[in-house]
Design an enzyme around this catalytic site. Structure first.
Site, PDB file in Angstrom:
ATOM      1  CB  CYS A   1      24.994  82.782 -12.033  1.00  0.00           C
ATOM      2  SG  CYS A   1      25.267  83.746 -13.539  1.00  0.00           S
TER       3      CYS A   1
ATOM      4  CB  CYS B   1      13.078  87.124 -13.924  1.00  0.00           C
ATOM      5  SG  CYS B   1      12.635  86.533 -15.513  1.00  0.00           S
TER       6      CYS B   1
ATOM      7  CB  CYS C   1      11.742  79.379 -16.827  1.00  0.00           C
ATOM      8  SG  CYS C   1      13.240  80.273 -16.401  1.00  0.00           S
TER       9      CYS C   1
ATOM     10  CB  CYS D   1      20.527  88.425 -10.324  1.00  0.00           C
ATOM     11  SG  CYS D   1      20.072  86.712 -10.689  1.00  0.00           S
TER      12      CYS D   1
ATOM     13  N   GLY E   1      21.910  80.670 -13.906  1.00  0.00           N
ATOM     14  CA  GLY E   1      23.109  80.523 -14.727  1.00  0.00           C
ATOM     15  C   GLY E   1      23.134  81.369 -15.984  1.00  0.00           C
TER      16      GLY E   1
ATOM     17  CD  GLU F   1      15.263  77.060  -7.151  1.00  0.00           C
ATOM     18  OE1 GLU F   1      14.709  78.089  -7.600  1.00  0.00           O
ATOM     19  OE2 GLU F   1      15.562  76.900  -5.959  1.00  0.00           O
TER      20      GLU F   1
ATOM     21  CB  CYS G   1      23.529  90.561 -12.424  1.00  0.00           C
ATOM     22  SG  CYS G   1      24.156  90.154 -14.067  1.00  0.00           S
TER      23      CYS G   1
END
Ligand code: SAH
Length: 380
Positions: free
Chosen positions: A136, A359, A129, A143, A185, A111, A140
């Site tokens: 990833c 984000c 972005c 996320c 990522g 994306e 975290c």
């Protein structure tokens, strides 16, 4: 890479067997294009012309390369391909943010998000972005991309390709003012492709974006920070800090167990980021986890004397996690403590939350099958 291209072309020319996978042109730098043209019996300037067609003009078909002789265009069309991704879905937020889901050649999806930003004079400018990996590996806790796990690296062509494809969707006369590597990522976990993509995008003849308007955000892979800053001087660096003590950061950002805060901050103090550049420290604010006055004071102490900027990002929600976003007042109070300590601190307004484009909200919904019905989560 060069060897790879050479052998593919050689096989093709010798007619031993049809080239099964044509050469991907997007993602090649000027030197590689010059050498590819050389192998195909063309002069070096052809490579430079193709570079300009690919990146400055962003053509999607060989027929658009009008200063390349027809015969060579045809040959190129047989040996090479242009676009590595196609638009799978797009969605538009009430605030003007647009999210694009791209389908890659192997069916994987990534994306990109285009975000309208007003500058100090109220003029609207687009930021883009982009993603550097499918999924990833950093894990975290807060996320959504992390919930997908790591699927694969993107190639430089797939990273640059997001920019080229998104640029084609802009209205005439518009351009991307800023480009941020803050999508899916961890860029420094895909070092080579990220560096190559940054170099292509900031190449003076690529009509991409200037280095000072490109920012790469990293979880803080300490062993690669210095090499990265030296490889792409002048590019903005954002480091995901998210806590000022090792215990909290270790829970939120697992990489902290490998390189603790001391190692990270010591390295950041030494980074050759250039006279006029500041490192940005990103700090996701999670209610009751890292948003207290004490946290703000510890953060001020940790960053004392470091030329930097703190970007507070109230957590963008998604279901199936214990986290909550703090109230605006708490965020502002936190920011005031940082300012009082002499730090530069801003709060990021989330954009595209309603379409899961903010984000940490990017994920391929078909790869999410965690608790809480995450599969149903993506509104697309
Ligand atoms: N891998 C890179 C890029 C991640 S996305 C990095 O770690 O920096 C960009 C920023 O968004 C990072 O600071 C990331 O920690 C943060 N982020 C992730 N999930 C978030 C969420 N749900 N809300 C707000 N910020 C989030």
């Amino acid at each position: 890479m060069k060897q790879d291209v050479k052998s593919k072309i050689a096989t093709h020319q010798a007619g031993l067997r049809p080239a099964t996978r044509p050469v991907e042109l997007v993602g090649m730098d000027e030197e590689e294009l010059v050498s590819l043209c050389g192998q195909m019996g063309e002069p070096p300037y052809r490579g430079r012309q193709i570079f300009s067609w690919l990146y400055a003009h962003g053509v999607s078909e060989f027929s658009q390369m009008t200063n390349i002789p027809k015969g060579f265009r045809a040959k190129l069309g047989e040996a090479a391909r242009l676009e590595a991704l196609e638009l799978d879905r797009e969605s538009k937020s009430a605030d003007g943010t647009e999210k694009y889901v791209w389908r890659l050649r192997d069916g994987a999806r990534v994306e990109s998000v285009r975000i309208p930003m007003r500058n100090v004079n109220g003029v609207m400018r687009w930021s883009l972005c982009i993603s550097t990996q499918v999924g990833c590996a950093m894990g975290c806790a807060f996320c959504l991309t992390a919930k997908m796990g790591f699927i694969r690296q993107l190639t430089a062509g797939e990273i640059v390709g997001q920019f080229l494809a998104a640029r084609r969707l802009l209205a005439r006369g518009e351009r991307f003012h800023n480009v941020v590597f803050m999508g899916m990522g961890e860029p420094l976990d895909n070092f080579g492709a990220t560096v190559k993509a940054v170099r292509i995008l900031t190449h003076p003849r690529a009509n991409g974006v200037s280095a000072k308007r490109l920012t790469v955000s990293t979880v803080g892979i300490v062993s690669r920070l210095r090499d990265f800053v030296s490889a792409v001087p002048g590019v903005g660096l954002a480091v995901s800090l998210h806590a000022a003590d090792d215990e909290t950061r270790g829970k939120l950002v697992p990489v902290n167990r490998k390189w603790n805060l001391r190692a990270l901050i010591d390295e950041c103090r030494e980074l050759p980021v250039g006279e006029r550049r500041r490192i940005t420290f990103e700090y996701v604010m999670l209610r009751g986890v890292n948003d207290s006055k004490r946290d703000a004071k510890e953060l001020s102490k940790l960053l004392e004397g470091l030329k930097c900027k703190v970007n507070l990002m109230p957590w963008n929600p998604f279901p199936g996690t214990p986290f909550e976003r703090p109230g605006d007042e708490r965020v502002e109070e936190f920011r005031r403590i940082l300012l009082a300590a002499g730090l530069v601190a801003t709060t990021r307004t989330a954009k595209g939350v309603d379409i899961l484009a903010a984000c940490g909200q990017l994920a391929d919904s078909s790869r999410l099958d965690g608790p809480g019905g995450l599969k149903q989560l993506n509104p697309l």
